[in-house]
Design a protein around this motif. Structure first.
Motif, mmCIF file in Angstrom:
data_model
loop_
_atom_site.group_PDB
_atom_site.id
_atom_site.type_symbol
_atom_site.label_atom_id
_atom_site.label_comp_id
_atom_site.label_asym_id
_atom_site.label_seq_id
_atom_site.Cartn_x
_atom_site.Cartn_y
_atom_site.Cartn_z
ATOM 1 N N LYS A 132 -70.303 -28.899 53.006
ATOM 2 C CA LYS A 132 -71.104 -30.090 52.684
ATOM 3 C C LYS A 132 -72.479 -29.688 52.151
ATOM 4 N N ASP A 133 -73.071 -28.643 52.746
ATOM 5 C CA ASP A 133 -74.392 -28.194 52.280
ATOM 6 C C ASP A 133 -74.324 -27.740 50.817
ATOM 7 N N VAL A 134 -73.261 -26.979 50.475
ATOM 8 C CA VAL A 134 -73.119 -26.483 49.093
ATOM 9 C C VAL A 134 -72.946 -27.665 48.128
ATOM 10 N N VAL A 135 -72.122 -28.631 48.546
ATOM 11 C CA VAL A 135 -71.903 -29.809 47.683
ATOM 12 C C VAL A 135 -73.205 -30.607 47.549
ATOM 13 N N ASP A 136 -73.887 -30.838 48.689
ATOM 14 C CA ASP A 136 -75.123 -31.645 48.660
ATOM 15 C C ASP A 136 -76.224 -30.972 47.844
ATOM 16 N N ALA A 137 -76.204 -29.624 47.811
ATOM 17 C CA ALA A 137 -77.231 -28.901 47.040
ATOM 18 C C ALA A 137 -76.952 -28.971 45.536
ATOM 19 N N ASP A 193 -62.018 -38.854 57.778
ATOM 20 C CA ASP A 193 -63.427 -38.935 58.171
ATOM 21 C C ASP A 193 -64.256 -37.908 57.411
ATOM 22 N N TYR A 194 -63.721 -36.690 57.290
ATOM 23 C CA TYR A 194 -64.494 -35.639 56.597
ATOM 24 C C TYR A 194 -64.679 -35.985 55.122
ATOM 25 N N ALA A 195 -63.653 -36.582 54.522
ATOM 26 C CA ALA A 195 -63.759 -36.954 53.096
ATOM 27 C C ALA A 195 -64.891 -37.968 52.905
ATOM 28 N N ARG A 196 -65.002 -38.928 53.812
ATOM 29 C CA ARG A 196 -66.102 -39.919 53.705
ATOM 30 C C ARG A 196 -67.447 -39.241 53.949
ATOM 31 N N PHE A 197 -67.473 -38.339 54.949
ATOM 32 C CA PHE A 197 -68.716 -37.636 55.321
ATOM 33 C C PHE A 197 -69.185 -36.759 54.155
ATOM 34 N N LEU A 198 -68.234 -36.050 53.550
ATOM 35 C CA LEU A 198 -68.551 -35.090 52.481
ATOM 36 C C LEU A 198 -68.998 -35.795 51.200
ATOM 37 N N THR A 199 -68.289 -36.861 50.846
ATOM 38 C CA THR A 199 -68.572 -37.525 49.564
ATOM 39 C C THR A 199 -69.619 -38.622 49.710
ATOM 40 N N GLY A 200 -69.900 -39.027 50.947
ATOM 41 C CA GLY A 200 -70.849 -40.122 51.173
ATOM 42 C C GLY A 200 -70.331 -41.441 50.643
ATOM 43 N N SER A 201 -69.019 -41.578 50.585
ATOM 44 C CA SER A 201 -68.468 -42.782 49.961
ATOM 45 C C SER A 201 -67.209 -43.254 50.687
ATOM 46 N N ASP A 202 -67.090 -44.568 50.835
ATOM 47 C CA ASP A 202 -65.888 -45.146 51.448
ATOM 48 C C ASP A 202 -64.707 -45.082 50.477
ATOM 49 N N PHE A 203 -63.534 -45.402 51.010
ATOM 50 C CA PHE A 203 -62.328 -45.399 50.161
ATOM 51 C C PHE A 203 -62.157 -46.748 49.476
ATOM 52 N N ARG A 204 -61.734 -46.679 48.214
ATOM 53 C CA ARG A 204 -61.395 -47.923 47.501
ATOM 54 C C ARG A 204 -59.903 -48.190 47.643
ATOM 55 N N ARG A 205 -59.078 -47.151 47.491
ATOM 56 C CA ARG A 205 -57.635 -47.340 47.681
ATOM 57 C C ARG A 205 -56.976 -46.013 48.051
ATOM 58 N N ASP A 260 -68.230 -30.905 38.485
ATOM 59 C CA ASP A 260 -68.327 -30.789 37.021
ATOM 60 C C ASP A 260 -69.127 -29.562 36.584
ATOM 61 N N ARG A 261 -69.681 -28.769 37.569
ATOM 62 C CA ARG A 261 -70.378 -27.514 37.225
ATOM 63 C C ARG A 261 -69.798 -26.329 37.988
ATOM 64 N N GLY A 262 -68.675 -26.531 38.647
ATOM 65 C CA GLY A 262 -68.082 -25.414 39.384
ATOM 66 C C GLY A 262 -67.129 -25.925 40.451
ATOM 67 N N SER A 263 -66.601 -24.979 41.238
ATOM 68 C CA SER A 263 -65.683 -25.389 42.297
ATOM 69 C C SER A 263 -65.858 -24.462 43.498
ATOM 70 N N LEU A 264 -65.417 -24.923 44.634
ATOM 71 C CA LEU A 264 -65.481 -24.075 45.831
ATOM 72 C C LEU A 264 -64.152 -24.143 46.566
ATOM 73 N N ALA A 265 -63.899 -23.100 47.354
ATOM 74 C CA ALA A 265 -62.673 -23.079 48.154
ATOM 75 C C ALA A 265 -62.899 -22.273 49.426
ATOM 76 N N TRP A 266 -62.252 -22.708 50.494
ATOM 77 C CA TRP A 266 -62.243 -21.968 51.763
ATOM 78 C C TRP A 266 -60.836 -22.088 52.323
#
Ligand SMILES: NC(=O)c1ccc[n+]([C@@H]2O[C@H](COP(=O)([O-])OP(=O)(O)OC[C@H]3O[C@@H](n4cnc5c(N)ncnc54)[C@H](O)[C@@H]3O)[C@@H](O)[C@H]2O)c1
Length: 357
Positions: A132-137, A193-205, A260-266
């Motif tokens: 989340k820190d890497v994404v938020d940065a 829950d993590y998807a909402r936490f990480l993206t800061g966004s609720d689900f549409r569908r 859109d400027r890179g990707s990460l994986a763990w």
């Protein structure tokens, strides 16, 4: 801070262990329907009130916080009783097995004016937090696609059968795969829950497909494709059929975020974070912490929240717990509506065929 712990199964023991090492906490009471557990753990931890009647803890005026770690189906009545007694509550995931119950619990706890937190471990886990820190940065730019893969063996897998015996393995299977609605619900709530936490966004569908190996009402393995309100897509791949008959316990866990400027994986096999981004490339060790370590982080946050009188924003609230079960239920409903594919498990045991204990 005086805690009461309700539910002393495998997760309850871990909660008890974590709490008993925290200097600011006193475990004032424990409860479980199983008298053996109550006796053994009451003696082990020297708990003053050890009972098979959870309400004795809930109505005890000297207890400030109740940890609800009982089986899923017990969360609803126990949390409703805690709300009536105006206790702060830390409840294990899933908040409830029925969305309607979860809504009632959230409303009742809000009415009580006490804090309500759901133990959704990913929020306390160092791997998930670093991602989340890497994404938020903004290192990988704007996130476009999140992939959360979590595959493990069914609760009655070979290793468990050999360790606990067939009857106990069967009981776990029924608790988790039938009452707990199988992988996409039981484990899926963490990912939604993590998807909402990480993206800061609720689900549409949410759309999903899945298969069932042994005739369960809920699929053993499913893939959900979720569109967030901000346009990010999350794939949740959850299965309880991974290495089911393997002689060694094996899980497959992998997280990816594509921006859109890179990707990460763990992934769990390598336990390294790899980031390929426009301005930097990272390849760093990122070890997985234990459930106990995650729980301790969550408890520390919750204790701080109780002191401050408000839930710290990174913790999962009752509303977050509700949104996680709404999403998991939507995925299951989508799979059922599309028709769950059925597969023969092959030579492995099928406990649901003609077996009764
Ligand atoms: N956060 C996580 O990653 C994680 C991991 C494992 C389990 N859990 C959750 O923790 C909870 C417990 O799981 P577990 O693996 O310990 O299950 P378990 O079957 O080992 O233990 C459940 C215990 O709850 C007790 N119980 C049932 N109804 C009760 C009631 N009304 N009052 C008091 N006790 C009652 C049972 O007697 C049993 O001892 C579940 O909600 C599960 O989903 C969460």
């Amino acid at each position: 801070m005086r805690f009461g712990v309700i539910g002393l199964g495998s997760a309850g023991r871990s909660h008890l262990d974590v709490l008993s090492h925290m200097p600011e906490v006193e475990v004032a009471g424990i409860a479980d329907l199983n008298p053996e557990y109550v006796k053994t753990l009451g003696e082990k931890y020297g708990v003053p009130l050890a009972t098979t009647q959870p309400e004795e803890l809930i109505t005890n005026p000297s207890i400030d916080v109740i940890a609800v770690v009982a089986a899923d189906r017990a969360h609803y009545p126990l949390v409703m009783a805690c709300a009536a007694a105006r206790k702060h509550v830390l409840c294990e995931k899933p908040i409830a097995t029925e969305v309607a119950h979860a809504r009632e619990m959230v409303a009742a706890m809000r009415e009580s004016g006490r804090l309500f937190c759901i133990s959704l471990n990913n929020r306390g886990n160092p791997v998930n937090r670093r991602i989340k820190d890497v994404v938020d940065a903004g290192i990988i730019g704007h996130a476009r696609m999140v992939r959360l893969i979590g595959l493990m063996a069914a609760p009655d897998n070979r290793v468990v059968r050999e360790r606990l015996g067939e009857k106990a393995a069967y009981s776990r299977l029924v608790n988790i795969c039938h009452e707990g609605k199988n992988a996409m619900f039981d484990c899926g709530v963490h990912s939604f829950d993590y998807a909402r936490f990480l993206t800061g966004s609720d689900f549409r569908r949410i759309e999903a497909m899945g298969y069932s190996m042994r005739g369960f009402e809920y699929p053993d393995h499913g893939v959900a494709l979720c569109e967030h309100e901000n346009g990010i897509l999350t794939v949740v791949d959850k299965g309880f059929d991974y290495a089911y008959e393997a002689q060694t316990r094996k899980e497959y866990v992998r997280y990816e975020v594509i921006g859109d400027r890179g990707s990460l994986a763990w992934d769990l096999d390598n336990q390294r974070l790899r980031v390929f981004a426009h301005d930097q490339t990272l390849d760093e060790p990122l070890p997985y912490a234990s459930h106990d370590a995650d729980r301790e982080v969550i408890y520390r946050g919750f204790i701080e929240s109780v002191k401050q009188g408000a839930l710290l924003p990174w913790l999962a609230s009752g509303e977050d717990g509700l949104k996680a079960v709404e999403a998991a239920q939507a995925a299951i409903d989508s799979m059922i509506a599309k028709g769950i594919i059925t597969r023969d498990v092959g030579p492995g045991p099928n406990w649901f065929d003609g077996r009764s204990w």
